[in-house]
Every structure is written in structure tokens, then in C-alpha cells.
Design an enzyme around this catalytic site. Sequence first.
Site, PDB file in Angstrom:
ATOM      1  N   ASN A  45      22.639  21.205   9.338  1.00  0.00           N
ATOM      2  CA  ASN A  45      23.574  21.377   9.234  1.00  0.00           C
ATOM      3  C   ASN A  45      25.008  20.565   9.343  1.00  0.00           C
ATOM      4  OD1 ASN A  45      25.477  22.536   7.260  1.00  0.00           O
ATOM      5  ND2 ASN A  45      26.750  24.124   8.263  1.00  0.00           N
ATOM      6  N   SER A  46      23.910  19.098   9.663  1.00  0.00           N
ATOM      7  CA  SER A  46      25.042  18.678  10.406  1.00  0.00           C
ATOM      8  C   SER A  46      25.438  17.968   8.800  1.00  0.00           C
ATOM      9  CB  SER A  46      24.179  17.134  10.790  1.00  0.00           C
ATOM     10  OG  SER A  46      23.201  17.236   9.890  1.00  0.00           O
ATOM     11  N   ARG A  47      26.964  17.214   9.037  1.00  0.00           N
ATOM     12  CA  ARG A  47      27.829  17.137   8.264  1.00  0.00           C
ATOM     13  C   ARG A  47      28.091  15.930   8.471  1.00  0.00           C
ATOM     14  NH1 ARG A  47      27.580  20.673   3.124  1.00  0.00           N
ATOM     15  NH2 ARG A  47      26.931  22.375   3.828  1.00  0.00           N
ATOM     16  N   ASP A  80      31.471  19.661  -5.513  1.00  0.00           N
ATOM     17  CA  ASP A  80      31.564  20.879  -4.542  1.00  0.00           C
ATOM     18  C   ASP A  80      32.363  21.892  -5.325  1.00  0.00           C
ATOM     19  OD1 ASP A  80      29.909  22.784  -2.123  1.00  0.00           O
ATOM     20  OD2 ASP A  80      31.941  22.720  -1.745  1.00  0.00           O
ATOM     21  N   THR A 122      25.548  17.493  -3.666  1.00  0.00           N
ATOM     22  CA  THR A 122      26.071  16.422  -3.429  1.00  0.00           C
ATOM     23  C   THR A 122      26.144  15.233  -4.443  1.00  0.00           C
ATOM     24  OG1 THR A 122      27.513  17.228  -2.051  1.00  0.00           O
ATOM     25  CG2 THR A 122      27.614  14.660  -1.800  1.00  0.00           C
ATOM     26  N   ASN A 123      25.050  15.493  -4.068  1.00  0.00           N
ATOM     27  CA  ASN A 123      23.454  14.621  -4.614  1.00  0.00           C
ATOM     28  C   ASN A 123      23.678  14.870  -6.074  1.00  0.00           C
ATOM     29  OD1 ASN A 123      21.314  13.598  -2.366  1.00  0.00           O
ATOM     30  ND2 ASN A 123      22.162  14.792  -1.661  1.00  0.00           N
ATOM     31  N   ARG A 173      28.828  28.334   8.478  1.00  0.00           N
ATOM     32  CA  ARG A 173      29.360  29.259   7.717  1.00  0.00           C
ATOM     33  C   ARG A 173      28.997  30.774   8.794  1.00  0.00           C
ATOM     34  NH1 ARG A 173      29.274  30.745   3.225  1.00  0.00           N
ATOM     35  NH2 ARG A 173      27.095  29.141   2.558  1.00  0.00           N
ATOM     36  N   SER A 210      25.130  26.687  -1.788  1.00  0.00           N
ATOM     37  CA  SER A 210      25.284  25.597  -0.495  1.00  0.00           C
ATOM     38  C   SER A 210      23.689  24.716  -0.451  1.00  0.00           C
ATOM     39  CB  SER A 210      25.601  26.118   0.712  1.00  0.00           C
ATOM     40  OG  SER A 210      27.051  26.866   0.829  1.00  0.00           O
ATOM     41  N   ALA A 211      23.533  23.657   0.153  1.00  0.00           N
ATOM     42  CA  ALA A 211      22.666  22.559   0.242  1.00  0.00           C
ATOM     43  C   ALA A 211      21.384  22.759  -0.462  1.00  0.00           C
ATOM     44  CB  ALA A 211      22.464  22.706   2.198  1.00  0.00           C
ATOM     45  N   CYS A 212      21.930  23.205  -1.571  1.00  0.00           N
ATOM     46  CA  CYS A 212      20.903  22.706  -2.736  1.00  0.00           C
ATOM     47  C   CYS A 212      21.703  21.723  -3.535  1.00  0.00           C
ATOM     48  CB  CYS A 212      20.581  23.928  -3.848  1.00  0.00           C
ATOM     49  SG  CYS A 212      20.363  25.822  -2.192  1.00  0.00           S
ATOM     50  N   GLY A 266      17.192  10.892  -8.184  1.00  0.00           N
ATOM     51  CA  GLY A 266      17.964  10.031  -9.398  1.00  0.00           C
ATOM     52  C   GLY A 266      17.342  10.638 -10.471  1.00  0.00           C
ATOM     53  N   TYR A 326      34.382  25.263  12.459  1.00  0.00           N
ATOM     54  CA  TYR A 326      33.430  25.045  11.042  1.00  0.00           C
ATOM     55  C   TYR A 326      33.771  24.408   9.519  1.00  0.00           C
ATOM     56  CZ  TYR A 326      29.836  23.962   8.059  1.00  0.00           C
ATOM     57  OH  TYR A 326      28.875  23.731   7.059  1.00  0.00           O
ATOM     58  N   GLY A 327      33.960  23.100   9.773  1.00  0.00           N
ATOM     59  CA  GLY A 327      34.122  23.161   7.625  1.00  0.00           C
ATOM     60  C   GLY A 327      34.586  24.714   6.985  1.00  0.00           C
TER      61      GLY A 327
HETATM   62  P1  GTP Z   1      26.984  21.882   0.289  1.00  0.00           P
HETATM   63  O1  GTP Z   1      27.666  20.911   1.114  1.00  0.00           O
HETATM   64  O2  GTP Z   1      26.325  23.105   1.283  1.00  0.00           O
HETATM   65  O3  GTP Z   1      27.719  22.477  -0.799  1.00  0.00           O
HETATM   66  O4  GTP Z   1      25.754  21.264  -0.480  1.00  0.00           O
HETATM   67  P2  GTP Z   1      25.369  20.398  -2.222  1.00  0.00           P
HETATM   68  O5  GTP Z   1      24.565  21.222  -2.394  1.00  0.00           O
HETATM   69  O6  GTP Z   1      26.596  19.650  -1.934  1.00  0.00           O
HETATM   70  O7  GTP Z   1      23.846  19.930  -1.338  1.00  0.00           O
HETATM   71  P3  GTP Z   1      23.650  18.300  -1.011  1.00  0.00           P
HETATM   72  O8  GTP Z   1      23.076  17.685  -2.478  1.00  0.00           O
HETATM   73  O9  GTP Z   1      23.957  17.852   0.646  1.00  0.00           O
HETATM   74  O10 GTP Z   1      21.710  18.724  -0.717  1.00  0.00           O
HETATM   75  C1  GTP Z   1      21.132  19.667  -0.049  1.00  0.00           C
HETATM   76  C2  GTP Z   1      19.918  19.431   0.536  1.00  0.00           C
HETATM   77  O11 GTP Z   1      19.030  18.575  -0.132  1.00  0.00           O
HETATM   78  C3  GTP Z   1      19.446  17.770   1.791  1.00  0.00           C
HETATM   79  O12 GTP Z   1      18.776  17.673   2.096  1.00  0.00           O
HETATM   80  C4  GTP Z   1      19.374  16.846  -0.014  1.00  0.00           C
HETATM   81  O13 GTP Z   1      18.363  15.246   0.578  1.00  0.00           O
HETATM   82  C5  GTP Z   1      18.187  17.692  -0.096  1.00  0.00           C
HETATM   83  N1  GTP Z   1      18.258  17.426  -1.835  1.00  0.00           N
HETATM   84  C6  GTP Z   1      19.493  17.164  -2.926  1.00  0.00           C
HETATM   85  N2  GTP Z   1      18.453  17.424  -4.156  1.00  0.00           N
HETATM   86  C7  GTP Z   1      17.584  16.866  -3.952  1.00  0.00           C
HETATM   87  C8  GTP Z   1      16.526  17.042  -5.271  1.00  0.00           C
HETATM   88  O14 GTP Z   1      17.159  16.573  -6.375  1.00  0.00           O
HETATM   89  N3  GTP Z   1      15.051  17.635  -5.026  1.00  0.00           N
HETATM   90  C9  GTP Z   1      14.937  17.709  -3.090  1.00  0.00           C
HETATM   91  N4  GTP Z   1      13.370  18.018  -3.232  1.00  0.00           N
HETATM   92  N5  GTP Z   1      15.786  17.387  -2.557  1.00  0.00           N
HETATM   93  C10 GTP Z   1      17.527  17.294  -3.492  1.00  0.00           C
HETATM   94  C1  SPV Z   2      28.813  25.350   1.367  1.00  0.00           C
HETATM   95  O1  SPV Z   2      28.449  25.639   3.179  1.00  0.00           O
HETATM   96  O2  SPV Z   2      28.624  25.332   0.771  1.00  0.00           O
HETATM   97  C2  SPV Z   2      29.337  23.880   1.986  1.00  0.00           C
HETATM   98  C3  SPV Z   2      29.522  23.939   3.412  1.00  0.00           C
HETATM   99  O3  SPV Z   2      30.024  22.973   0.308  1.00  0.00           O
HETATM  100  S1  SPV Z   2      31.024  24.367   4.348  1.00  0.00           S
HETATM  101  O4  SPV Z   2      32.626  23.458   3.821  1.00  0.00           O
HETATM  102  O5  SPV Z   2      31.030  24.973   5.349  1.00  0.00           O
HETATM  103  O6  SPV Z   2      31.366  25.564   2.696  1.00  0.00           O
HETATM  104 MN    MN Z   3      29.365  23.776  -1.149  1.00  0.00          MN
END
Ligand code: GTP
Ligand code: SPV
Ligand code: MN
Length: 590
Positions: free
Chosen positions: A373-375, A286, A264-265, A80, A259-261, A500, A208-209
Site C-alpha cells: 500500500n505504498s503511495r 478517487d 487511478t489507472n 486505513r 480501494s486499490a481496484c 489501457g 496514514y492517508g
Molecule cells: P485507491 O487509491 O485505493 O482508491 O485505489 P484505486 O482504485 O485508484 O486503484 P489503482 O488504480 O491505484 O490500482 C490499484 C492496483 O491495481 C495497482 O497495483 C494497479 O496496477 C492494479 N490495476 C489497476 N488497473 C488494473 C487493471 O485493469 N487490471 C489489473 N490486472 N490490475 C489493475
Molecule cells: C483508499 O483506500 O480508497 C484510498 C487511499 O484512496 S486513502 O486515502 O487511504 O483512503
Molecule cells: Mn480510494
Amino acid sequence: MATAAHTLQPLSQLSAAVSEWVNSVRELTQPRAVRWCEGTDAEARELTALLLSRGELTALNPEFFPGCHLYRSAPNDVARVEHLTYICTRSQEDAGPNNHWMDPQQAHARMRELFRGCMRERTLYVIPYCMGPLDSPLSRCGVEITDSPYVVLNMLIMTRAGRAALERIAIERTFVRGLHSIGELDPERRFIMHFPEELAIESYGSGYGGNALLGKKCHALRIASWQARKESWLAEHMLIVGLQSPRGETHYLACAFPSACGKTNLAMLIPPASLPGWRVFTVGDDIAWLHPGADGRLWAINPEAGYFGVVPGTNPQTNRNAYEMIRRDTLFTNVALTADSQPWWEGLPSGVPVLDWQGRPYDPARGPAAHPNSRFTVSARRNPSYSPHAEDARGVPISALVFGGRRREVAPLVYEARDWQHGVLVGASLASETTAAAVGQVGVTRRDPMAMQPFCGYNFGDYWQHWLDVGARLARPPPIYHVNWFRRDANGKFLWPGYGENLRVLTWMIERCAGRVGAAESAIGRLPRPEDLNLRGLDLEPQALGALLAVDPALWRKEIVELREYLGRYGKHLPAALLAELGITEQRLG
Ligand code: GTP
Ligand code: SPV
Ligand code: MN
């Protein structure tokens, strides 16, 4: 004999308003052809074949990854672009200090010049879509026009796209207009413009996304947050997860992490073996649209139909659900390849990358093999933990809200806000280290209130007031928590195992809701005492728990000073109630 196909009206005739808009865009952009998307599997197959024939998609090893493809984006178009993202309201004050702003007339003029003739030699695709279940009164529709078949393929997975959405639009007579062109993919000619007052989005120069799949962040967060304020609901950057306890009760949590925190996990978490009897169901990963219900609770729908998830770090140990989910019918963007055409990314326990994400021979000196940021893009129906209530028209009732950031220090593993008003301050004070999801420096701590810094379509001051107003109207407001899975020790190692094991923190929240477990008061809110957390079977360093739950008064006093300065930027838009809550915390810190 009339078959269904004979009775189907051409899509271009279903809604006069949509057709008029498509015609005006066609005149402006001059495409070679116009294609209305039906939303069928056959259509997705045809687009896939087209991209394969053009060399823009690579088929992955069909033995191990059936139905999966790799797309490599332009190397300068991988995330983004917050610095090129604008909110274009008549008054700059409405966009607020949290957004880049441009006058709507000026923005339209600028975009018109970029769009003029930009689709020559290209096909213009019309994608009618519905955000949320097609039969839900809480859902909202839009139409995206794009010249990128890759964007169409993504939208077909991420939204309920096609004829049914257009039929709903024809009845409702309102829709968000999203115009997108990849342009020349030149970062110097790239803009993501939002016109909340006109329910319109104009995006140019990126495929991009979040810049290009306009139903997602542009519509379901930036435009929807504006609509939500007018209509008394909330559009949030939150996952929605259902947790079924061994007693058989299911509680839904909505959690906002930047984002990426980890959204999804957490949304598809696998309970550790040492917590038997717990089950986890994903509603969304999301975005959550939260509506006050007649019963005084908040009810949530996930406006999306698929996941656009971070690939690196996904493996059978961290998240077996996600790992299994993306082995079939998945579109990968910017991952590496093995010699036998399997996708590869950092964090996989095996496999050897031979081509990096740009398709070059892999050389570790040039950085990671897969882009950080590969998706993956995959249908939610492929998720083994997909909730049977994910498509409920009325949504699911929310038991607790959770905010969380990625912070190596300051924020403890978990704490509970004193009440809704304090919880709004806790959300507003969210801070997190930046990630590869957006262009810019990674690992810099910044304020990201409610994880909405890049996504709130209006002035944060007004947004916090709206949060306070929604809470005041709820007879049964959910408790609000803050979590941090990313606290580190002096050597930079994560103190908490995460993934988990995060369930141990969520079960504390759920038991709190039921009044079955205790907590200790602290200056910043209530924290679990060590005996309040179920740590059975968890292998944690002896000092780690103390460090995870520590609230350092000196660091927190510094935090409060910074926060007061930050909130002060919102001037008269800042709700006095937040300053009052800040004062209480400050006083308690002594
Ligand atoms: P967006 O799609 O960008 O909104 O991201 P998101 O918030 O869905 O994050 P996602 O679950 O994809 O996790 C992003 C990164 O953080 C990945 O590389 C995961 O492996 C890592 N991650 C997720 N959960 C944890 C956790 O509980 N601990 C740690 N250390 N890393 C984590
Ligand atoms: C984020 O960046 O929070 C995402 C990926 O979930 S995007 O669709 O690019 O916003
Ligand atoms: Mn997001």
C-alpha cells in the site's frame, strides 16, 4: 508604498468561528506553537526542509526524480483502519449495520482524554481547505488542525488549502472541523471518529492517508455523504474520466471501484495504439460529488486537487501517464530505495532495491521491498491527461455510471443494468476482494456496495433509498454498468489484459449511449455480444472472451441467495424496490 503583503490580514483574524475553535483546541492539546497555513509554495518548501532536517524525509535522486521525497511511516501505520473508524450519530440506527457506531458524548469524552496535552513540544498547524474548485458553488470547506507536518504537506497537495479557502469560510460561515493528532502512533490508541450531525471529525494515533488527511475520505465521503443526503446530491468513491471519441464528442464517466481496484489507472488511461483517435482526460481519480443539474443530467466535480495513489504496479507498460507524472515534485510514502536513491517498487521493469520500505537492507524473505500500500502524493496539475474541464465550477455532465469489483469469478467483464432502479441494485450488490489499502486480510471477497462500505457516513439502507430518490428526480438519468477487470482462468491468470485495454469496454458503453451498438439480454442485465466489442488489435486467448462474458446461472443463483441475506440485514431501512429488482433477476435466472 503599500504592497500586497502589507494589506494581508493575518489568517487568525479572518474568521472568528475558526479562531475560537483553534483557541479551544490549543487549550486542550497544549502545543508549543500555532501555525496557520497560507498555502504558498514557500510554505511547502519550508515544511519539506524541516522534515529533511529531522530525518523524517529523504530527498530522492535529483537527476531522475527532481523535487521528489520519500517518507517512511511507522511500520504499524500503513493503511486505513476500518475497525477503528466510527460514525457517531445520536441514534445508532442512523449509522446503520455498515458502520461501527459510538454515542457522540462518549466518543467526544474518549477523544478529549487522548487529545489532552497531546501536542506538547509540537507545533499545531491550522489548514483551511476547500474541497472542489474555489469558485464552485458545489465545493465545501473545512479546517484541519494537525500536529504532523507530513500531513500538512499532503493536504497542501491534495486540497485547495490556505488563505483563499479561509476567505471562503469567512463568508460562508460554515466548515467541517477536523482535529487530528498523530498521538503516539500506537494502534491501541487509535480512533477515527466522525460526527456528521456536528460536521466534525476527530482522528488520533495515525498519520496514514485516509486516517489523517481529513479532507479526503473523512470529509469528502463520510461527512459529505451525510450532507449530500440532506441536500439531494451524491458523494461517491468514484473517479471521473472524459473520453473523446474519434468523432470529437466527449463523454464523462464516473466509476466506483473499491480501494486499490483500478480507479487511478482508469482515470488516466492511455488508449491502445489499435484504437486510434480516442483521447482520455482525467477529472478525478478517487472521489466524485454528483449533483442533479437543471438539464436533468448528473454533473460531477472532483473535490480533490491531487492524487494519493497506489505505487506498486505503476510502470511504463501499465500506465505511462502515471509513471511520468510521479517523476517530479512527488511525495512517496513507504517505497523501497535503490543504491542511488531512486524510489523502487514491485512492478518496475528495472532497478534493484537495496533498502526496503522500512529502510532495512532489502531481504526478499521479509516480503516485498515496497509496501503493497505504498503511495504517491502528487498535484493533479502534474497529470499529462489532466482535463481542461477539471476545474469547471459547474462540473462535467455524466454520460454513464460504472460500478466494478475485483472478482476472480462470477462477475462478467461488463454488463448494463436494465434501468436506474436495477442499477442501484447492481451497485448495492458490488462485491470485491479486499486489498492492502485497509488493515486486515487481503484477497477475501466481501460486500462493498457502491465501493462505499468503508466510506458511507450513514445507514446503507437509507443510502440506497437516497440513490433511488436522486434517480427518480433526473429527467436524463445516466445508464449504469458493472465491470470486472479481474476475472481469472483456472490457473489464476487474469483473463483480461486490463489497463489501457479497458477502453474497449468503455467505448462500448459510450456507443450504447449513442444507440450505435447492440447488446444481448441476459438474466443479470445486457451484455455485449462478441461482435459488439471493438477487439481490433487485441491479443486475447481464443476462449478468453467467452469466459469473460459468461454468466453461470448456478453461481449467480448462489450469489442472489447471499445477496438476499446481506440486504436483509438492513431490515426496514432496505428499499422494497431493491428486493423487487432482485426478484426479477432471480426469476430470469430460472
Ligand atoms: P485507491 O487509491 O485505493 O482508491 O485505489 P484505486 O482504485 O485508484 O486503484 P489503482 O488504480 O491505484 O490500482 C490499484 C492496483 O491495481 C495497482 O497495483 C494497479 O496496477 C492494479 N490495476 C489497476 N488497473 C488494473 C487493471 O485493469 N487490471 C489489473 N490486472 N490490475 C489493475
Ligand atoms: C483508499 O483506500 O480508497 C484510498 C487511499 O484512496 S486513502 O486515502 O487511504 O483512503
Ligand atoms: Mn480510494
